[in-house]
Enzyme design. Sequence first.
Site, mmCIF file in Angstrom:
data_model
loop_
_atom_site.group_PDB
_atom_site.id
_atom_site.type_symbol
_atom_site.label_atom_id
_atom_site.label_comp_id
_atom_site.label_asym_id
_atom_site.label_seq_id
_atom_site.Cartn_x
_atom_site.Cartn_y
_atom_site.Cartn_z
ATOM 1 N N ASP A 1 25.918 30.239 -16.452
ATOM 2 C CA ASP A 1 24.561 29.813 -15.905
ATOM 3 C C ASP A 1 23.334 30.389 -16.056
ATOM 4 O O ASP A 1 23.634 31.695 -16.669
ATOM 5 C CB ASP A 1 25.025 29.933 -14.391
ATOM 6 N N ASP A 25 21.008 21.533 -11.856
ATOM 7 C CA ASP A 25 20.971 21.390 -10.428
ATOM 8 C C ASP A 25 20.228 20.005 -10.019
ATOM 9 O O ASP A 25 19.033 19.904 -9.646
ATOM 10 C CB ASP A 25 20.115 22.687 -9.825
ATOM 11 N N GLU A 61 19.244 29.330 -20.050
ATOM 12 C CA GLU A 61 18.302 28.810 -20.971
ATOM 13 C C GLU A 61 17.411 29.742 -21.963
ATOM 14 O O GLU A 61 17.036 29.668 -23.070
ATOM 15 C CB GLU A 61 17.169 28.163 -20.153
#
Length: 624
Positions: free
Chosen positions: A337, A410, A340
């Site tokens: 998670d 999300d 990026e």
Amino acid sequence: RGPVPASVFGAGPLRLTNGNLVVSVDGSGMITATRQSDGKVLLTQTSLSFGPALNGTRADSVSALIAFATTPGEQIYGLGEHRTGSVRINNFSRDFRTSQWYPASHGADVTIPYYGTTGGYGFLWVSSAYGNVTVTDGHVSWAIYAAANIDFWITTTPAETPAGASPLALLLHNYVDAVGHAAAMPFYSSGFWQCKNRYRQQDQLLAVARGYVSRGLPISIIVVDYKHWAHFGDWSFDPTCWPDVPGMVQELADMGIELAVTFWPLVTPSGAYFQKFNESGYFFKSRTAGIAEPLESWGPGQNLYCVDETNPDARAAIFEAFWKGYGQYGIRTLWLDGSEPERGTWYNFGGFQLQGGGDMEVGEVWVREHARAIQEGMAGKGIGATDYIALARSSWSGSPAYSSAVWSGDIQSTFAELLIQIKSAQSFALSGQALWTTDIGGYAGGNPADPVFQDLIVRWFQFGAFCPLFRLHGDREGGPAPNQCGETNGDNEVWNLAKDAAHYAGIVRVMELREDLRNYVMQINAETVATGLPMVRAMALAFPDDPACQDPAVEDQYMFGPAWLVAPVYEYRATSRSVYLPTVVNHTWVYWWNQNITNAGGARITMPTPIDEFPLFFLEKSVA
């Protein structure tokens, strides 16, 4: 670095030939790419300009803009996942930094700097620097903000193309040959993944796992979400809430379930590894001050420092932390998670120094190096690339070779978002990415008591079962009050989401179908690994000679491998939907739910859609 003097090439232009591709460079340095077999001009450079670097750290860094003319009317596919509502990207513009800026992307925007065209060429922007791309009909331009040079790669289809072969498929094969073939998925990852935000303690998670087994529901993986630690960056379970990790892993294994755990690249000063990583220089540093600086903040005492994955020593250290906290107990499934890496503000882009360069110069490649850290570490423990999987929220060219899959971030729990996801799955696959999934039901806003959401979750399950990875996740409304282990939010298990028998039966029906198809899933994944042909196949890719399959009207359906045509329902209480069935010589379409054979190839038909059915057809060879 600028116009090339004609004297470099002598009296005439430079001509380079590789296979079926010819690249010509004129005396001013302008490039034209041509397909040798038929002389077709694929793209022509129209301009090149340079300027000062934007927050570059190298003496030779510059900013640059290069533009090309392409063939008007050709269809362009790829460039990642951008939720545009279209599979093709003929009118598109994106700053690469958007993918890392969470307030804008919510982790649902992924830049992959590759595209392929129906005109027969593929293009890869190789630079790891931040920049932007703009695509319009007949024109493509690329910019970088801080780099020493411009680096790109062009490919085309072979001179002898098999009849019926898709140019997009041929280009993808060339692409994966260049950047690395994906690692094969382990068999256990082909089944159902159960997840929610969040299971807060051990007994709660085990109760859910037992609930699936006692009900006879398929389950392969159950996931522990974030905040299972005492401090961000401990990279271990808080023993107060997870008192017996080896026992938990063993009980799950006895039920045939793998445990997955979220693993963030961020550390707070209270995290167990902060001092060691800070003293070793393993964090992003301030470009001006030269000391570690947080990448973002989640509030007081929650400054988050990011590990510099361009540093090989930092990669080795973060994996060893994973192994100590999780891997030694047999956990081999990671949820990467915030990968990026996530940023909370736009204003600090260009403010960091990494070992590989300034973040403006190497920021795009960080996500691939993050996945690389896990594969290198696993290899050191004798665990092969096909024996584990890392599910990340971002990707880059070459990431799939490091056993990295992607989920779509999300996203909202709406029917409109479901349609976007149907198209995003296809676009991402056409970007040369092997494994993708979505949060079944959407991540944010789902209320299990809402009749619309109850309908939506069934329809999303029907889509999810025909994605490369089959995963339920979400931040559901409701739930009990926080306790010493924090919040847990609303229920997200099949029996809690399906409030009536028809909805429950609809979900179970498609779960059992996916379970029966796991060997098929492995077969089409093996084809993806070998050739780059994706598991999720846009109609334009699967049927290149059918004009109707080139129409945007069919982007709401796709092929799952060579045999299954999938047309998910994406409207509330829909009683029917239309689907286009291409003509396939010597084959017929079988409607899966009643096994009726249809000869409607080459036509659009309308099918009823009771809650436990959606247009799902199996391509079967005709019996003479």
